[in-house]
Design a protein around this motif. Structure first.
Motif, PDB file in Angstrom:
ATOM      1  N   GLY A  50       4.069  28.066 -18.152  1.00  0.00           N
ATOM      2  CA  GLY A  50       4.435  29.476 -17.995  1.00  0.00           C
ATOM      3  C   GLY A  50       5.845  29.611 -17.452  1.00  0.00           C
ATOM      4  N   ARG A  51       5.985  30.312 -16.332  1.00  0.00           N
ATOM      5  CA  ARG A  51       7.304  30.508 -15.726  1.00  0.00           C
ATOM      6  C   ARG A  51       7.675  29.372 -14.775  1.00  0.00           C
ATOM      7  NH1 ARG A  51       7.013  36.925 -13.977  1.00  0.00           N
ATOM      8  NH2 ARG A  51       6.286  37.737 -15.993  1.00  0.00           N
ATOM      9  N   ARG A  52       6.882  28.344 -14.727  1.00  0.00           N
ATOM     10  CA  ARG A  52       7.080  27.238 -13.776  1.00  0.00           C
ATOM     11  C   ARG A  52       7.599  26.005 -14.519  1.00  0.00           C
ATOM     12  NH1 ARG A  52       3.195  23.382 -11.870  1.00  0.00           N
ATOM     13  NH2 ARG A  52       3.658  22.624  -9.769  1.00  0.00           N
ATOM     14  N   MET A  53       8.743  25.510 -14.070  1.00  0.00           N
ATOM     15  CA  MET A  53       9.324  24.298 -14.641  1.00  0.00           C
ATOM     16  C   MET A  53       9.173  23.143 -13.644  1.00  0.00           C
ATOM     17  SD  MET A  53      13.236  23.215 -15.429  1.00  0.00           S
ATOM     18  CE  MET A  53      13.261  22.354 -13.849  1.00  0.00           C
ATOM     19  N   VAL A  54       8.736  21.987 -14.134  1.00  0.00           N
ATOM     20  CA  VAL A  54       8.568  20.790 -13.297  1.00  0.00           C
ATOM     21  C   VAL A  54       9.547  19.724 -13.767  1.00  0.00           C
ATOM     22  CG1 VAL A  54       6.986  19.001 -12.491  1.00  0.00           C
ATOM     23  CG2 VAL A  54       6.131  21.323 -12.929  1.00  0.00           C
ATOM     24  N   TYR A  55      10.338  19.188 -12.827  1.00  0.00           N
ATOM     25  CA  TYR A  55      11.291  18.107 -13.138  1.00  0.00           C
ATOM     26  C   TYR A  55      10.777  16.841 -12.443  1.00  0.00           C
ATOM     27  CZ  TYR A  55      15.804  15.869 -14.066  1.00  0.00           C
ATOM     28  OH  TYR A  55      16.808  15.028 -14.528  1.00  0.00           O
ATOM     29  N   THR A  56      10.363  15.863 -13.245  1.00  0.00           N
ATOM     30  CA  THR A  56       9.800  14.621 -12.723  1.00  0.00           C
ATOM     31  C   THR A  56      10.832  13.502 -12.812  1.00  0.00           C
ATOM     32  OG1 THR A  56       7.584  15.304 -13.432  1.00  0.00           O
ATOM     33  CG2 THR A  56       7.907  12.973 -12.912  1.00  0.00           C
ATOM     34  N   LEU A  57      11.133  12.878 -11.674  1.00  0.00           N
ATOM     35  CA  LEU A  57      12.130  11.806 -11.631  1.00  0.00           C
ATOM     36  C   LEU A  57      11.601  10.561 -12.327  1.00  0.00           C
ATOM     37  CD1 LEU A  57      13.373  12.064  -7.914  1.00  0.00           C
ATOM     38  CD2 LEU A  57      14.142  13.347  -9.913  1.00  0.00           C
ATOM     39  N   LEU A  58      12.480   9.876 -13.043  1.00  0.00           N
ATOM     40  CA  LEU A  58      12.104   8.620 -13.694  1.00  0.00           C
ATOM     41  C   LEU A  58      12.125   7.470 -12.702  1.00  0.00           C
ATOM     42  CD1 LEU A  58      13.996   8.912 -17.111  1.00  0.00           C
ATOM     43  CD2 LEU A  58      11.628   9.545 -16.552  1.00  0.00           C
ATOM     44  N   THR A  59      12.980   7.558 -11.706  1.00  0.00           N
ATOM     45  CA  THR A  59      13.060   6.553 -10.643  1.00  0.00           C
ATOM     46  C   THR A  59      13.235   7.276  -9.307  1.00  0.00           C
ATOM     47  OG1 THR A  59      15.469   6.332 -10.856  1.00  0.00           O
ATOM     48  CG2 THR A  59      14.103   4.826 -12.168  1.00  0.00           C
ATOM     49  N   PRO A  60      12.885   6.645  -8.184  1.00  0.00           N
ATOM     50  CA  PRO A  60      13.078   7.304  -6.886  1.00  0.00           C
ATOM     51  C   PRO A  60      14.535   7.679  -6.657  1.00  0.00           C
ATOM     52  CG  PRO A  60      11.688   5.355  -6.655  1.00  0.00           C
ATOM     53  CD  PRO A  60      12.238   5.324  -8.045  1.00  0.00           C
ATOM     54  N   ALA A  61      14.754   8.802  -6.002  1.00  0.00           N
ATOM     55  CA  ALA A  61      16.118   9.218  -5.673  1.00  0.00           C
ATOM     56  C   ALA A  61      16.704   8.267  -4.641  1.00  0.00           C
ATOM     57  CB  ALA A  61      16.107  10.644  -5.126  1.00  0.00           C
ATOM     58  N   PRO A  62      17.930   7.763  -4.866  1.00  0.00           N
ATOM     59  CA  PRO A  62      18.559   6.857  -3.894  1.00  0.00           C
ATOM     60  C   PRO A  62      18.639   7.489  -2.499  1.00  0.00           C
ATOM     61  CG  PRO A  62      19.781   6.830  -5.950  1.00  0.00           C
ATOM     62  CD  PRO A  62      18.755   7.924  -6.085  1.00  0.00           C
ATOM     63  N   TYR A  63      18.360   6.665  -1.491  1.00  0.00           N
ATOM     64  CA  TYR A  63      18.348   7.142  -0.115  1.00  0.00           C
ATOM     65  C   TYR A  63      19.765   7.376   0.405  1.00  0.00           C
ATOM     66  CZ  TYR A  63      13.337   6.561   0.819  1.00  0.00           C
ATOM     67  OH  TYR A  63      11.967   6.716   0.828  1.00  0.00           O
ATOM     68  N   GLY A  64      19.838   8.195   1.460  1.00  0.00           N
ATOM     69  CA  GLY A  64      21.118   8.471   2.113  1.00  0.00           C
ATOM     70  C   GLY A  64      22.051   9.310   1.274  1.00  0.00           C
ATOM     71  N   THR A  65      21.495  10.232   0.464  1.00  0.00           N
ATOM     72  CA  THR A  65      22.311  11.020  -0.472  1.00  0.00           C
ATOM     73  C   THR A  65      21.957  12.501  -0.373  1.00  0.00           C
ATOM     74  OG1 THR A  65      22.273   9.122  -1.988  1.00  0.00           O
ATOM     75  CG2 THR A  65      23.050  11.213  -2.872  1.00  0.00           C
ATOM     76  N   ASN A  66      22.975  13.367  -0.443  1.00  0.00           N
ATOM     77  CA  ASN A  66      22.795  14.813  -0.527  1.00  0.00           C
ATOM     78  C   ASN A  66      22.883  15.234  -1.998  1.00  0.00           C
ATOM     79  OD1 ASN A  66      22.654  15.251   2.332  1.00  0.00           O
ATOM     80  ND2 ASN A  66      24.871  15.027   2.419  1.00  0.00           N
ATOM     81  N   TYR A  67      21.978  16.113  -2.435  1.00  0.00           N
ATOM     82  CA  TYR A  67      21.924  16.531  -3.833  1.00  0.00           C
ATOM     83  C   TYR A  67      22.063  18.047  -3.956  1.00  0.00           C
ATOM     84  CZ  TYR A  67      20.274  11.837  -4.924  1.00  0.00           C
ATOM     85  OH  TYR A  67      20.179  10.477  -5.063  1.00  0.00           O
ATOM     86  N   GLU A  68      22.643  18.476  -5.077  1.00  0.00           N
ATOM     87  CA  GLU A  68      22.779  19.896  -5.377  1.00  0.00           C
ATOM     88  C   GLU A  68      22.218  20.159  -6.771  1.00  0.00           C
ATOM     89  OE1 GLU A  68      26.291  22.620  -4.232  1.00  0.00           O
ATOM     90  OE2 GLU A  68      26.665  22.104  -6.332  1.00  0.00           O
ATOM     91  N   VAL A  69      21.362  21.175  -6.887  1.00  0.00           N
ATOM     92  CA  VAL A  69      20.772  21.582  -8.164  1.00  0.00           C
ATOM     93  C   VAL A  69      21.393  22.915  -8.567  1.00  0.00           C
ATOM     94  CG1 VAL A  69      18.646  22.186  -9.376  1.00  0.00           C
ATOM     95  CG2 VAL A  69      18.616  20.392  -7.637  1.00  0.00           C
ATOM     96  N   GLN A  70      21.965  22.992  -9.768  1.00  0.00           N
ATOM     97  CA  GLN A  70      22.612  24.217 -10.248  1.00  0.00           C
ATOM     98  C   GLN A  70      22.001  24.657 -11.577  1.00  0.00           C
ATOM     99  OE1 GLN A  70      26.818  23.519 -10.594  1.00  0.00           O
ATOM    100  NE2 GLN A  70      27.180  23.760  -8.402  1.00  0.00           N
ATOM    101  N   LEU A  71      21.889  25.992 -11.724  1.00  0.00           N
ATOM    102  CA  LEU A  71      21.444  26.550 -12.990  1.00  0.00           C
ATOM    103  C   LEU A  71      22.214  27.843 -13.252  1.00  0.00           C
ATOM    104  CD1 LEU A  71      19.578  26.420 -15.434  1.00  0.00           C
ATOM    105  CD2 LEU A  71      17.859  27.673 -14.121  1.00  0.00           C
ATOM    106  N   GLN A  72      22.977  27.844 -14.346  1.00  0.00           N
ATOM    107  CA  GLN A  72      23.741  29.022 -14.761  1.00  0.00           C
ATOM    108  C   GLN A  72      23.617  29.185 -16.280  1.00  0.00           C
ATOM    109  OE1 GLN A  72      27.749  29.463 -12.908  1.00  0.00           O
ATOM    110  NE2 GLN A  72      27.395  27.425 -12.073  1.00  0.00           N
ATOM    111  N   ASN A  73      23.834  30.438 -16.739  1.00  0.00           N
ATOM    112  CA  ASN A  73      23.897  30.752 -18.176  1.00  0.00           C
ATOM    113  C   ASN A  73      22.587  30.533 -18.929  1.00  0.00           C
ATOM    114  OD1 ASN A  73      26.665  31.384 -17.919  1.00  0.00           O
ATOM    115  ND2 ASN A  73      27.195  29.200 -18.122  1.00  0.00           N
ATOM    116  N   ALA A  74      21.486  30.313 -18.215  1.00  0.00           N
ATOM    117  CA  ALA A  74      20.193  30.242 -18.900  1.00  0.00           C
ATOM    118  C   ALA A  74      19.719  31.657 -19.226  1.00  0.00           C
ATOM    119  CB  ALA A  74      19.174  29.524 -18.020  1.00  0.00           C
TER     120      ALA A  74
END
Length: 499
Positions: A88-112
């Protein structure tokens, strides 16, 4: 007869006016069509700290979205490979490998675009969205081997490059297991004035690390006694992956025949009392390991390996594998295990055993199979082995190898100094680094042994020990052969990664 004159009260006039106004607004909205703006209502990892066990995040939208436009415009920095699914209106993003430790991440979505914009001939795009999350710091634990921290449990934060000693000097730490959230450590220790390796008691200690940055952490170094040694000697122990159960190998001090496994919860219903251990009624066994589902224990028993339920009466094993003598490792989901077969010619075979009944040989060695760990990010098994050196004396040389469990391909990583059987290794939770130690035994007979003398599991006195970190790349990457381990500026042994 008196005729009453109808009249309208002021309150009625206000009510009528409001109804007319609402009717006009409703009509206007109907004429305009659906104008609710498309936006991200919820991001499940917003401002969260995640670990290797966190494998997917969700985005909930205010309107049905054009799937292709969302997937094309979703950006994660630094990049994290994954796959997308929708409900439905819910999107799931499943990682293929664990996210590397000690890292800051930013998720962006525009123009959808929302799903109905194109059909209605309108250019309705999503409100720009930015979300943030970060992974846990890269933290290692070890037992100090220098004069300042001899026998103490030390935490070193590789991300921030700071050190924290969390156990007191009057306890000599012998073994330890971290809880899954990293807030506490379960450890065995003897007192510094007692050389007896069989005098260990079990404790927990707080790390000063919070599972989430918003939650306050307990101060580091808070010690609680979990299991004493009054009537039983506490030998090896294991902590379940969910952090709720402890299994201990114990021997009765007065009755040597009373020897076996005990299990107990990590917390008690009564905060004033310690949890009570219960004996596992089964045949005596050797090395053991709690299964990934935290409901059973794999133990070397007789001429095979038994899987016993964690209940008081465990006479009937859940499974028994007569051809294998030891379980070295389980994959995270429990679908695979690395198991050792002891041969009559004194060689050892390493097998991959799956829950589908597959038994696949991976390697044979004339030496020992000391440790194996599954990579959480790829079908790779990292093993610490020894090979027999052809000399007059029995000499074993340890080495590290990576094995592709799908193809059976072996890739030697590092040859370690001869006759260092006491080396320990630990694979990082994100699969990007391998820790190991190099213990220097105390061979000078002129140096007297003290009561706080450090000893290996074999009882050998330790003079000093160094810690090493080896970065890891996929087994198929040709550049990994050029990677060399880095000696850390730390003096200690028995290294482990915090989850």
């Amino acid at each position: 007869m008196t005729t009453s004159k109808a009249f309208i009260q002021p309150l009625d006039r206000v009510a009528i006016a409001l109804m007319l106004l609402l009717s006009l607004l409703i009509g206007f909205i109907i004429l305009q069509g659906d104008v609710v703006a498309a936006r991200v209502r919820e991001f499940s990892w917003q401002n969260q700290q995640i670990g290797a066990e966190d494998v997917s995040f969700t985005l909930n939208f205010s309107r049905p979205m054009d799937v292709k436009s969302v997937e094309e415009n979703l950006k994660i920095e630094p990049p994290l490979a994954g796959k997308i699914s929708w409900a439905g209106r819910r999107m799931v993003y499943t990682l293929l490998t664990p996210a590397p430790y000690g890292t800051n991440y930013e998720v962006q979505l525009q123009n959808a675009r929302d799903r109905f914009a194109e059909k209605e001939g309108k250019n309705r795009i999503i409100q720009p969205f930015t979300g943030n999350f970060h992974t846990r710091d890269r933290v290692i634990m070890y037992v100090g081997a220098d004069a300042e921290n001899r026998g103490q449990l030390v935490l070193y934060n590789l991300t921030e490059e700071n050190k924290k000693v969390i156990t007191p000097k009057d306890l000599i730490v012998m073994d330890f297991k971290p809880f899954p959230n990293g807030e506490k450590i379960l450890f065995s220790a003897r007192t510094s004035n007692n050389q007896d390796l069989l005098s260990a008691q079990l404790y927990t200690v707080t790390t000063g690390i919070a599972a989430q940055p918003q939650a306050p952490a307990e101060p580091a170094g808070k010690i609680d006694l979990v299991l004493d040694n009054k009537n039983y000697q506490n030998l090896k122990f294991d902590l379940s992956p969910d952090g709720e159960t402890i299994v201990v190998q114990r021997g009765n001090r007065k009755n040597p025949g009373d020897f076996g496994l005990w299990f107990m919860p990590t917390t008690s219903n009564n905060s004033r009392e310690r949890p009570t251990p219960q004996q596992l009624k089964s045949q005596p066994g050797g090395d053991f390991m709690i299964t990934p589902d935290s409901k059973a224990v794999a133990v070397a028993q007789g001429q095979g390996a038994a899987i016993l339920p964690l209940q008081k009466d465990a006479d009937e094993p859940l499974d028994f594998l007569p051809q294998f003598g030891l379980v070295q490792a389980f994959s995270k989901d429990g679908s695979q295990a690395a198991m050792v077969k002891f041969n009559t010619d004194y060689t050892r075979d390493l097998f991959l055993v799956t829950n589908q009944g597959v038994q696949k040989p991976l390697l044979k060695t004339t030496g020992s199979i000391l440790n194996c760990q599954f990579d959480p990010a790829s079908p790779t098994l990292y093993c610490l082995l020894t090979q027999l050196i052809p000399t007059e004396e029995y000499v074993e040389q340890p080495y590290l190898v990576a094995i592709d469990v799908n193809t059976g391909e072996q890739k030697p990583l590092l040859l370690l100094p001869i006759d260092q059987r006491n080396v320990q290794m630990s694979l990082a939770p994100d699969g990007l680094g391998l820790l190991f130690d190099q213990v220097v035994p105390q061979t000078n007979p002129d140096i007297p042994l003290t009561t706080d003398q450090l000893k290996t599991e074999d009882g050998e006195a330790i003079a000093t020990s160094s810690l090493w970190l080896m970065p890891l790349l996929p087994i198929t990457d040709d550049t990994s052969s050029a990677i060399k381990p880095e000696k850390l500026p730390l003096v200690g042994f028995h290294p482990r990664w915090l989850p």
